[in-house]
Design a protein around this motif. Structure first.
Motif, short mmCIF file in Angstrom:
data_model
loop_
_atom_site.label_atom_id
_atom_site.label_comp_id
_atom_site.label_asym_id
_atom_site.label_seq_id
_atom_site.Cartn_x
_atom_site.Cartn_y
_atom_site.Cartn_z
N GLN A 34 79.22 36.60 35.25
CA GLN A 34 79.17 37.45 34.04
C GLN A 34 79.96 38.84 34.33
OE1 GLN A 34 75.11 37.16 32.71
NE2 GLN A 34 75.62 35.34 31.34
N GLN A 35 79.58 39.27 35.33
CA GLN A 35 80.04 40.73 35.75
C GLN A 35 81.61 40.38 35.91
OE1 GLN A 35 77.96 41.71 39.58
NE2 GLN A 35 75.95 42.17 38.18
N GLN A 38 83.11 40.59 32.49
CA GLN A 38 83.37 41.83 31.95
C GLN A 38 84.22 42.68 32.38
OE1 GLN A 38 78.88 42.97 32.55
NE2 GLN A 38 78.51 42.18 30.52
N GLU A 39 84.38 42.72 33.92
CA GLU A 39 85.45 43.33 34.44
C GLU A 39 86.79 43.13 33.87
OE1 GLU A 39 84.70 43.04 38.63
OE2 GLU A 39 82.98 43.99 38.64
N LEU A 40 87.05 41.58 33.52
CA LEU A 40 88.14 41.25 32.85
C LEU A 40 88.09 41.48 31.48
CD1 LEU A 40 88.63 37.99 35.31
CD2 LEU A 40 89.97 40.40 35.47
N ASN A 41 87.32 42.19 31.06
CA ASN A 41 87.43 42.39 29.53
C ASN A 41 87.07 41.05 28.82
OD1 ASN A 41 87.32 45.15 29.34
ND2 ASN A 41 89.49 45.26 29.60
N LEU A 42 86.70 40.02 29.26
CA LEU A 42 86.30 38.75 28.51
C LEU A 42 84.97 38.63 28.39
CD1 LEU A 42 88.24 36.44 31.32
CD2 LEU A 42 88.97 37.25 28.95
N PRO A 43 84.62 37.90 26.95
CA PRO A 43 83.28 37.81 26.62
C PRO A 43 82.38 36.93 27.51
CG PRO A 43 84.98 36.35 25.15
CD PRO A 43 85.88 37.29 26.20
#
Length: 205
Positions: A34-35, A38-43
């Motif tokens: 999940q982290q 988020q770093e890849l701007n994916l939901p």
């Protein structure tokens, strides 16, 4: 744990522990994934759906590989069966090709050899043939043609022998000559699987 180990066993355990450590380091737990998302701007909320899709895809790939292996096995079995059939047929053809005639005669029922015969007595003629190099354990499909002086086949016998017991084998076919049969030189011939193996000429008076 008080088990004693040899040096070879110790080396194997060390290698196994190193492998487990490398696999653990290469794996990610759900929180780490999940982290990364988020770093890849994916939901991150789509993670569960992505895991389901990944599982389905992997299962499909395994099924496809299994189907390919089954297909290869079936094709291999068919090829082996065809090759076996071809080999068997070649063996049969080779056995039949070796069959020849040792002796043949036209006779009456009493086994008396004939060079000529009177049609007036309506005799039953026998074409007796002694085969050599007959395939032991097989049954042979034979045919006889009775041919009049004009070359016309007036009678054909088709039959199968009993199971061959010896390589030299007696067989015969027969024909009843009627009084209206034309006079002249007649011929009897024997065929094995369509191949002529012998013929004998006799006179009809």
């Amino acid at each position: 744990m008080n088990q004693r180990l040899t040096q070879e066993q110790l080396n194997q355990i060390i290698a196994e522990v190193q492998g487990l450590q490398l696999r653990q380091e290469a794996e990610f737990d759900q929180q780490q994934i999940q982290q990364i998302l988020q770093e890849l701007n994916l939901p991150p909320e789509l993670l569960d759906e992505a895991l389901i899709q990944l599982g389905r895809r992997q299962a499909l790939e395994m099924q496809q590989r299994r189907n390919k292996m089954i297909a290869f096995g079936v094709v291999g079995a068919i090829i082996i069966a065809i090759a076996g059939t071809i080999f068997f047929n070649q063996q049969q053809s080779s056995l039949l090709a070796n069959v020849s005639v040792q002796q043949d005669n036209i006779t009456l029922a009493d086994n008396r050899n004939l060079q000529s015969v009177s049609r007036q007595s309506n005799p039953e003629l026998f074409y007796r043939v002694i085969l050599k190099d007959a395939p032991i354990g097989k049954k042979l499909s034979l045919a006889c043609n009775w041919i009049d002086p004009s070359g016309q086949v007036v009678k054909q016998n088709n039959y199968q022998t009993r199971e061959i017991k010896t390589s030299v084998w007696d067989t015969y076919c027969r024909y009843t000559l009627n009084s209206a049969a034309p006079a002249g030189n007649w011929k009897a011939e024997m065929l094995l699987e369509g191949r002529k193996i012998s013929e004998k000429t006799f006179a009809v008076e």
